[in-house]
Every structure is written in structure tokens, then in C-alpha cells.
Write a protein that holds these residues in place. Structure first.
Motif, mmCIF file in Angstrom:
data_model
loop_
_atom_site.group_PDB
_atom_site.id
_atom_site.type_symbol
_atom_site.label_atom_id
_atom_site.label_comp_id
_atom_site.label_asym_id
_atom_site.label_seq_id
_atom_site.Cartn_x
_atom_site.Cartn_y
_atom_site.Cartn_z
ATOM 1 N N ASN A 199 -0.002 0.849 -4.072
ATOM 2 C CA ASN A 199 0.934 1.964 -4.167
ATOM 3 C C ASN A 199 2.033 1.678 -5.177
ATOM 4 N N LEU A 200 2.529 0.446 -5.170
ATOM 5 C CA LEU A 200 3.595 0.066 -6.104
ATOM 6 C C LEU A 200 3.078 0.016 -7.543
ATOM 7 N N ALA A 206 5.490 4.432 -0.513
ATOM 8 C CA ALA A 206 4.525 3.354 -0.772
ATOM 9 C C ALA A 206 4.451 2.394 0.410
ATOM 10 N N ALA A 207 5.618 2.006 0.935
ATOM 11 C CA ALA A 207 5.649 1.110 2.092
ATOM 12 C C ALA A 207 5.306 1.856 3.384
ATOM 13 N N PHE A 218 -2.454 -3.921 5.024
ATOM 14 C CA PHE A 218 -1.056 -3.576 4.746
ATOM 15 C C PHE A 218 -0.672 -3.940 3.319
ATOM 16 N N PHE A 219 -0.911 -5.180 2.922
ATOM 17 C CA PHE A 219 -0.478 -5.622 1.593
ATOM 18 C C PHE A 219 -1.335 -5.021 0.477
ATOM 19 N N GLN A 262 3.319 4.486 3.871
ATOM 20 C CA GLN A 262 1.891 4.773 4.023
ATOM 21 C C GLN A 262 1.105 3.511 4.386
ATOM 22 N N ALA A 263 1.510 2.373 3.835
ATOM 23 C CA ALA A 263 0.878 1.101 4.212
ATOM 24 C C ALA A 263 1.143 0.804 5.687
ATOM 25 N N PHE A 264 2.373 1.070 6.128
ATOM 26 C CA PHE A 264 2.743 0.852 7.538
ATOM 27 C C PHE A 264 1.951 1.771 8.464
ATOM 28 N N THR A 287 -4.940 4.185 -4.697
ATOM 29 C CA THR A 287 -4.871 4.637 -3.304
ATOM 30 C C THR A 287 -4.856 6.161 -3.210
ATOM 31 N N TRP A 329 0.008 -1.429 0.094
ATOM 32 C CA TRP A 329 1.391 -1.454 -0.404
ATOM 33 C C TRP A 329 1.436 -1.859 -1.883
#
Length: 359
Positions: A213-214, A335-336, A206-207, A338-340, A228, A210
Motif C-alpha cells: 500500500n505504501l 494503507a495501515a 499484515f506487512f 486496510q492491512a489491519f 493491492t 501495508w
């Protein structure tokens, strides 16, 4: 109300500033005759989303990265600055962007290291024996994200030890709700009571996604990498999921795959093919989803900026920048998200593999 408007204006100002930093990278190059080169949006966009042997700092400034290649004649290490164009007193081959190494002549073709002959033409036979272990922009971005992860979680772990039994504070108070969210809304509902065993994997995935992505949303150094959005990276993440799911599958999981109780025996061969395709297609879907969404976001933003140079008019700039700001804000959500989604589906696949048999 005024406070909300002021906050919104500050957010827009930040994104406008970030966009302004990225504009010099789109400036036109000039031919030797002094004529302006025609702007090619596709060329610029592909250059920005692809990997590179240099880090873009600002404008035309780039930081060269190490090139590490292994050929049938041995290992060679040199700076990517060796591929720079003509310099005063440079060798004729070097003036054409060719570096004369100890074993071969090397040249960047579409940002890939190739072995070339004296005439500067690619030697396909020799290049097929070349193994590229270079430190590229994506590798540097991955290292930076790893450093960020270590700094964040070592700091939070230290805070938990020092403030045991106390309310979270500082960075700990920001990270703890996210960790609790991964535990209570992703791991527990989808994996069950054995969730704790897989929490380190889920938190790391997850992190890692994320943060990268950021970083990719920052248009200037040290951001700008499309990690990513690189299918090799999403492939590795999905392969990890593939191994974790199937290595932890219990006997009921494998029995359902190979010896299904409610399926006639004559259908089993077809059933095996379907189940094996399903085992592979699940992580494949993870790989494509993350790669496609992140890459598409970068392409849209770069396309909107390119409109200014395609129309060669600043009149289009307000419209273009407004849409870029909107897309950047949307990309923060993506960004968040897709991590989720990647973490949620990983937990779901693990849960189906370790689920106990129900009569």
C-alpha cells in the motif's frame, strides 16, 4: 507551536514534491500533424491504476519489461520495447506497434498481449491459445515488497539473536511494537491460546499489504504500482485465508455447518446452502474490500490532479494540489488501516473455526 507548524510545512513540501514528479505523466501527447491531443481523464486514470508491461521512471521515460508468452507453437521471450512505435528503418508492421516474433506477430491491445495477423488485426483463435507469463509492473512491485520484507525481518531477527535480553534498538525498536500489536490486539483476542501457530501468517499478511500500500502511494520509480488494487492479488490473499480457515476447522466447526444440533432436520438442506455461502462470502468480502478501497484512493488522487488539465489553467492548481496533499495523508492512514482490517478479519475467521465447543 512553531515547531509543529514547521513540521507540518515540511510534510506538505514533501507531498507537493511527490505530486510534482507525477505531473509530467499527465502531459499531452501530440498528433502527427502537431495538434494537441484532447486530454481524457478516464484514459489516464485507468492507465495508471492498471498493470503495465513497462515501469514508469519519470516524465515520458519508461523501463521496458520482459514479455514471456507461450503459444501452441512454443515459448517466446522478448522485451516490451519491441512494441515501441515507429523507428527509423522499422518494418511496416513494427511501425504500427506490432512485433514480429518467431512464431506469431504480437501487439499490445489495452496493455494485453494479443496475436495479430499481417494486417495488424487481432487473431482471436490464436490469442485464445496464448498464455502470458510476462514480468509486469505489478510483478516487479511484488518482488520489491518481498525484498523489503526479507531485508526488514532478517535484520530484525539478527538483532534479536545478537541482543538477546536487551532493549530493542534501531529498526528493531520500530518493528517490535507493530509485531506486539498484531499479537496482542489481533491474534490473541480473536484466536485464543492457539494464536502462536498462526502468527507467521498474520504477520506476513499484515506487512505484505501495508508495504505494498505504501509503495503504491509513491508516484515515481520504484513506486506507482497498484498491486493491492489489483483484484487478482486480493483474490489470492483471500483464497489463502479460505484454505487456512477451513483446513484448520475442528469437528465442532464442521458439525455446526452440516449437523447443527438446534436446527430441525427438515431445514438442514437450506442450512447447508446458507453456511456454504457464508464460507465463501467471508473471504470474498476481504477481497473486494481491499481491492475497492485501494483502487478508489488512487482514482480520487488521479482525478484531482486531472482537474488541472481538464480546466487547462494553473489557477486550479493550488486547490487541486491542496486536496491531493490531504488525500495522500489520508491514504497513509488507509494503507495501515486496510492491512489491519484484513489481518483482523483473517484472525477472526480462524478463531471461529478452531474455537472449542462450549456447553
Amino acid at each position: 507551536m512553531n515547531s509543529k507548524i514547521f513540521t507540518l510545512l515540511r510534510i506538505c513540501a514533501v507531498f507537493l514534491t511527490l505530486t510534482a514528479f507525477s505531473i509530467p505523466a499527465f502531459s499531452q501527447e501530440e498528433h502527427a500533424e502537431g495538434t494537441e491531443k484532447k486530454f481524457e481523464p478516464s484514459e489516464v486514470i485507468l492507465e495508471h491504476i492498471a498493470d503495465s508491461h513497462s515501469l514508469h521512471i519519470i516524465g515520458h521515460s519508461h523501463l521496458p519489461l520482459p514479455v514471456i508468452v507461450y503459444t501452441d507453437k512454443g515459448l517466446e521471450i522478448f522485451s516490451s520495447a519491441r512494441f515501441a512505435h515507429e523507428e527509423e528503418g522499422a518494418h511496416e508492421a513494427e511501425a504500427a506497434g506490432v512485433y514480429k516474433g518467431a512464431n506469431y506477430n504480437y501487439k499490445l491491445v489495452n496493455d494485453k498481449v494479443k496475436i495479430v495477423n499481417e494486417a495488424g488485426e487481432v487473431d482471436e483463435a490464436a490469442t485464445s491459445k496464448l498464455y502470458d507469463f510476462s514480468i509486469t509492473r505489478n510483478v516487479v512491485s511484488m518482488w520489491m515488497s518481498i525484498i523489503f520484507l526479507l531485508l526488514i525481518f532478517l535484520s530484525v531477527a539478527s538483532a534479536y539473536k545478537k541482543r538477546q535480553g536487551k532493549a530493542p534498538k534501531g529498526l528493531q525498536s520500530f518493528i517490535e511494537p507493530i509485531i506486539m500489536f498484531v499479537r496482542d490486539d489481533i491474534a490473541r483476542p480473536n484466536i485464543g491460546y492457539k494464536y502462536q501457530r498462526f502468527m507467521p501468517l498474520l504477520l506476513t499478511v499484515f506487512f505484505f499489504i501495508w508495504i505494498n500500500n505504501l509503495i503504491g502511494l509513491v508516484p515515481f520509480f520504484p513506486g506507482g504500482a497498484n498491486l493491492t488494487g489489483n483484484i487478482a492479488v486480493t483474490l489470492v490473499l483471500s483464497v489463502i485465508t479460505l484454505f487456512v480457515v477451513n483446513l484448520n476447522g475442528n469437528k465442532h466447526y464442521w458439525q455446526h455447518v452440516f449437523v447443527p444440533a438446534d436446527v430441525p432436520g427438515w431445514i438442514w438442506p437450506l442450512w447447508w446452502v446458507i453456511e456454504l455461502v457464508g464460507i465463501i462470502s467471508k473471504p470474498f468480502a476481504l477481497m473486494i474490500r481491499l481491492f475497492a478501497n485501494i483502487t478508489a484512493g488512487h482514482i480520487i488522487v488521479l482525478s484531482l490532479i486531472s482537474l488541472i488539465f481538464v480546466f487547462k489553467s494553473f489557477a486550479i492548481a493550488p486547490v487541486s494540489v491542496a486536496f491531493v496533499v490531504f488525500m495522500d495523508v489520508l491514504e497513509l492512514l488507509v494503507a495501515a488501516l486496510q492491512a489491519f482490517i484484513f489481518t483482523l478479519l483473517t484472525a477472526l475467521f480462524i478463531g471461529t473455526a478452531i474455537e472449542e465447543h462450549h456447553h
